[in-house]
Design a protein around this motif. Structure first.
Motif, PDB file in Angstrom:
ATOM      1  N   ILE A  22      15.556  14.067 -42.536  1.00 31.34           N
ATOM      2  CA  ILE A  22      16.884  14.090 -42.816  1.00 31.34           C
ATOM      3  C   ILE A  22      17.407  14.927 -41.551  1.00 31.34           C
ATOM      4  N   GLU A  25      19.053  22.486 -50.533  1.00 37.59           N
ATOM      5  CA  GLU A  25      19.343  21.929 -51.853  1.00 37.59           C
ATOM      6  C   GLU A  25      18.102  20.871 -52.156  1.00 37.59           C
ATOM      7  N   VAL A  51      23.046  13.477 -42.503  1.00 39.25           N
ATOM      8  CA  VAL A  51      23.821  14.459 -43.268  1.00 39.25           C
ATOM      9  C   VAL A  51      24.738  15.321 -42.328  1.00 39.25           C
ATOM     10  N   GLY A  53      19.269  11.687 -53.419  1.00 38.32           N
ATOM     11  CA  GLY A  53      20.816  11.639 -53.454  1.00 38.32           C
ATOM     12  C   GLY A  53      21.123  10.060 -53.551  1.00 38.32           C
ATOM     13  N   GLU A 106      21.574  22.868 -45.012  1.00 31.63           N
ATOM     14  CA  GLU A 106      22.156  22.860 -46.444  1.00 31.63           C
ATOM     15  C   GLU A 106      21.650  22.099 -47.233  1.00 31.63           C
ATOM     16  N   LYS A 107      21.152  20.721 -46.695  1.00 34.32           N
ATOM     17  CA  LYS A 107      20.637  19.680 -47.561  1.00 34.32           C
ATOM     18  C   LYS A 107      19.314  19.725 -47.703  1.00 34.32           C
TER      19      LYS A 107
END
Length: 124
Positions: free
Chosen positions: A110, A76, A67, A24, A72-73
């Motif tokens: 993350i 994704e 995040v 991202g 969720e990340k």
């Protein structure tokens, strides 16, 4: 003082560009084969990659990308083909984090710490 940027070593900068774009980050400098720089989607920090001949474990870097929603990340990124070493785990230091590595062995986290990143209950 403010953290401006973090630079990680890479044997193949072009391959690293693809990986970090999937995470991202927004590519802003592409000076192949030796260097690339990204903007982080939030804040003013930049992130760069610098070409090296080799990367040993002692030279690898740990990078934390925060995040709002780790699960969720992770979902994704998994849908984009990124493989994680661990799924989101609640840590004793009050962070939720998932681990992965880039192709050069740099450890990527993350995570979400919220207020506990700078103000944990045990802060001095």
């Amino acid at each position: 003082m403010n953290l401006n940027q973090v630079t990680v070593p890479s044997i193949d900068v072009e391959k690293s560009i693809l990986f970090y774009k999937k995470l991202g980050l927004q590519l802003i400098v592409k000076s192949l084969p030796k260097y690339a720089r990204f903007e982080c989607p939030n804040g003013n920090t930049t992130f760069s990659i610098h070409q090296v001949v080799s990367v040993t474990e002692s030279q690898s870097v740990w990078v934390y990308f925060e995040v709002e929603n780790v699960s969720e990340k992770v979902s994704e990124l998994q849908s984009k083909g990124i493989t994680f070493e661990t799924t989101p785990v609640e840590q004793s230091w009050l962070w939720i984090e998932a681990k992965l590595k880039d192709h050069d062995g740099n450890q990527i986290m993350i995570y979400h710490a919220g207020k506990n990143r700078k103000n944990p209950p045990w802060r001095i």
